[in-house]
Design a protein around this motif. Structure first.
Motif, PDB file in Angstrom:
ATOM      1  N   LEU A   1      64.177  33.278  15.698  1.00  0.00           N
ATOM      2  CA  LEU A   1      63.842  32.487  16.880  1.00  0.00           C
ATOM      3  C   LEU A   1      63.501  33.419  18.034  1.00  0.00           C
ATOM      4  O   LEU A   1      64.253  34.346  18.339  1.00  0.00           O
ATOM      5  N   VAL A   2      62.353  33.161  18.676  1.00  0.00           N
ATOM      6  CA  VAL A   2      61.940  33.915  19.868  1.00  0.00           C
ATOM      7  C   VAL A   2      61.700  32.903  20.976  1.00  0.00           C
ATOM      8  O   VAL A   2      60.713  32.167  20.948  1.00  0.00           O
ATOM      9  N   ARG A   3      62.649  32.828  21.904  1.00  0.00           N
ATOM     10  CA  ARG A   3      62.623  31.832  22.983  1.00  0.00           C
ATOM     11  C   ARG A   3      62.494  30.429  22.390  1.00  0.00           C
ATOM     12  O   ARG A   3      63.388  29.965  21.710  1.00  0.00           O
TER      13      ARG A   3
ATOM     14  N   THR B   1      55.735  43.006  12.723  1.00  0.00           N
ATOM     15  CA  THR B   1      54.498  42.472  13.260  1.00  0.00           C
ATOM     16  C   THR B   1      54.595  42.481  14.778  1.00  0.00           C
ATOM     17  O   THR B   1      55.580  42.038  15.358  1.00  0.00           O
ATOM     18  N   ASP B   2      53.608  43.068  15.412  1.00  0.00           N
ATOM     19  CA  ASP B   2      53.552  43.207  16.860  1.00  0.00           C
ATOM     20  C   ASP B   2      52.756  42.024  17.415  1.00  0.00           C
ATOM     21  O   ASP B   2      51.581  41.860  17.122  1.00  0.00           O
TER      22      ASP B   2
ATOM     23  N   MET C   1      58.149  41.471  18.869  1.00  0.00           N
ATOM     24  CA  MET C   1      58.058  42.044  17.534  1.00  0.00           C
ATOM     25  C   MET C   1      59.036  41.360  16.578  1.00  0.00           C
ATOM     26  O   MET C   1      60.136  40.972  16.965  1.00  0.00           O
ATOM     27  N   LEU C   2      58.615  41.189  15.319  1.00  0.00           N
ATOM     28  CA  LEU C   2      59.473  40.723  14.242  1.00  0.00           C
ATOM     29  C   LEU C   2      59.646  41.859  13.240  1.00  0.00           C
ATOM     30  O   LEU C   2      58.692  42.576  12.937  1.00  0.00           O
ATOM     31  N   CYS C   3      60.848  42.020  12.720  1.00  0.00           N
ATOM     32  CA  CYS C   3      61.146  43.043  11.723  1.00  0.00           C
ATOM     33  C   CYS C   3      61.553  42.351  10.432  1.00  0.00           C
ATOM     34  O   CYS C   3      62.502  41.562  10.415  1.00  0.00           O
TER      35      CYS C   3
ATOM     36  N   GLY D   1      65.234  39.581   4.819  1.00  0.00           N
ATOM     37  CA  GLY D   1      65.843  39.446   6.135  1.00  0.00           C
ATOM     38  C   GLY D   1      64.799  39.616   7.221  1.00  0.00           C
ATOM     39  O   GLY D   1      63.827  40.374   7.043  1.00  0.00           O
ATOM     40  N   MET D   2      64.960  38.910   8.336  1.00  0.00           N
ATOM     41  CA  MET D   2      64.029  39.054   9.456  1.00  0.00           C
ATOM     42  C   MET D   2      64.784  38.826  10.756  1.00  0.00           C
ATOM     43  O   MET D   2      65.611  37.919  10.863  1.00  0.00           O
ATOM     44  N   VAL D   3      64.502  39.657  11.755  1.00  0.00           N
ATOM     45  CA  VAL D   3      65.055  39.492  13.097  1.00  0.00           C
ATOM     46  C   VAL D   3      63.952  39.712  14.116  1.00  0.00           C
ATOM     47  O   VAL D   3      62.913  40.319  13.813  1.00  0.00           O
ATOM     48  N   ALA D   4      64.180  39.225  15.324  1.00  0.00           N
ATOM     49  CA  ALA D   4      63.261  39.478  16.432  1.00  0.00           C
ATOM     50  C   ALA D   4      63.736  40.703  17.204  1.00  0.00           C
ATOM     51  O   ALA D   4      64.934  40.847  17.467  1.00  0.00           O
ATOM     52  N   TYR D   5      62.797  41.569  17.534  1.00  0.00           N
ATOM     53  CA  TYR D   5      63.097  42.733  18.357  1.00  0.00           C
ATOM     54  C   TYR D   5      62.463  42.479  19.718  1.00  0.00           C
ATOM     55  O   TYR D   5      61.249  42.636  19.894  1.00  0.00           O
TER      56      TYR D   5
END
Length: 431
Positions: free
Chosen positions: A69-71, A175-176, A126-128, A118-122
């Motif tokens: 989740l990003v915002r 991904t930027d 950016m997503l990792c 696995g995926m997180v927001a940086y």
């Protein structure tokens, strides 16, 4: 009230005091996948089905995708649908409930088709994406090997429930959002071995903690920490003595940070020394009584999972991240039956209070026994950590000790609304 069906392999997150649930499946293996987006109001304890934009209705129902989740935007990656894995990135606008494809400008340089990653927001840009099961890179499928990546073929999973050649992998792709491109960051430090079905949890604004998962034919209990500020891995953090309290190896478990990771910065980080694959904390300054409270120290909560035999595990653990110390939690009766491939998401009402919502999973062994007995549950559990606010304590006392109909009409509308919300909520489980 519309309650979702029981499911496993689903995704969940908390946004604006609501727990959202979507995807997954509730039948044997790859059948009876679930569509739709459901929300559980943490104030009223009621489920409802949210109406997605019908002009962009989902054509495919996915299980086992990674998400972040990003915002007010949810991003998903990969997963299993229509009998194969994919590498699509999709986004859901939580203001309009519209899905759309997010297409980087260099899709051929992105991750392979996979699930259980696995995926997180940086930050917000950016997503990792890391690890997972997928088809091994080859000329036949046009998937390029990532520089420095490792791949292991898992024959046990192939025999159980995969139709292609599953491969556990350890690339980290990002991904930027600004450039809209996939990036393969060069990392330092010992990478984790190829793994899938692990927990990948942000513990502060720049660190991610990987715990457990399946490595080839074993479910492990290792910890690996990735610092996304400098793309460095900690190396394996392992049990150093048989007398140390440590969870058994597991996969398909759920984990969350007991502090809001986006509000924890460098100030709470402790410098670490890497030595022989063991992460040792340097000497830390003495903390005041207030700073040593439960809610201030960064901790990880781990619930249930699947053991080496594929059976659900019925335990819960808390990890003090600075000290690398585990503590097994005493479970109440409602948590005594273990689940695997359940989902968990957290709300952080205050720095001293955390609410974790747990849903679904299965109480059966997913890889043995009749397929007809492989059923998912639809139980919703709300767990509380830390200290409740004085307001919440007072409201609960009034609800428990007084008849709501006998309360004076002179009470303010805000107080009355708060009492009504507390009155309709089940008592949370405190750990």
């Amino acid at each position: 009230m519309v309650e979702p069906l029981g499911r496993r392999g689903s995704c969940s997150f908390v946004h604006n005091e609501k727990f959202y649930l979507f995807h997954g499946y509730n039948g044997p293996h790859d059948r009876q996948r679930e569509q739709g987006l459901y929300s559980y109001d943490l104030r009223t304890a009621e489920w409802s089905e949210d109406v997605l934009d019908t002009t962009r209705r989902e054509k495919h129902v996915v299980s086992g995708e990674a998400f972040a989740l990003v915002r007010s935007t949810l991003y998903t990656f990969g997963g299993w649908w229509d009998g194969e894995r994919n590498s699509r990135v999709r986004e859901l606008d939580l203001d309009t409930f519209r899905w759309r494809e997010y297409t980087p400008n260099n899709p051929s340089e992105g991750p392979m088709h996979k699930d259980k990653a696995g995926m997180v927001a940086y930050g917000d840009e950016m997503l990792c994406v890391f690890g997972g099961y997928g088809e091994a890179p080859s000329v036949r499928n046009g998937i390029a090997r990532q520089r420095g990546a490792q791949y292991d073929t898992d024959m046990a999973s192939l025999a159980v429930h995969y139709t292609d050649t599953p491969c556990q992998l350890v690339p980290a792709h990002c991904t930027d959002f600004i450039e809209a491109v996939w990036i393969s960051p060069m990392t330092t430090g010992p990478r984790p071995p190829p793994c899938a079905a692990f927990s990948f949890t942000k513990v502060d604004c720049h660190r991610v903690l990987l715990f457990g998962g399946r490595q080839v034919n074993a479910r492990v209990n290792e910890i690996h920490i990735l610092d996304m500020d400098n793309w460095s891995w900690s190396g394996a953090i392992i049990q150093t003595s048989p007398t140390d309290l440590w969870p058994i190896g597991r996969s398909f478990h759920a984990a969350c940070s007991l502090l809001d990771p986006d509000n924890v910065g460098v100030g709470l980080s402790t410098q670490m020394q890497h030595r022989r694959h063991v992460w040792l904390p340097c000497a830390a300054p003495d903390l005041s009584p207030f700073q040593s409270m439960h809610a201030v120290e960064p901790k990880l909560f781990v619930l249930w999972g699947m053991d080496q035999n594929g059976d659900p595990i019925s335990d819960a653990w808390e990890l003090n991240i600075n000290r690398m110390e585990w503590k097994e939690l005493r479970l109440p009766p409602c948590l005594s039956v273990g689940h695997s491939w359940h989902t968990l998401a957290c709300e952080y009402p205050s720095p001293a209070q955390i609410k974790a919502v747990v849903f679904g999973g299965t109480c059966s062994n997913m890889f043995s026994g009749p397929e007809s007995e492989l059923l998912s549950v639809n139980k919703t559990l709300v767990l509380e950590f830390g200290v409740s606010s004085l307001q919440q304590i007072c409201l609960r006392y009034v609800v428990q000790e007084f008849n709501m109909d006998s309360l004076p009409a002179s009470l303010s509308p805000v107080v009355l609304q708060g009492l009504r919300c507390v009155a309709c909520q089940p008592l949370p489980v405190r750990l």
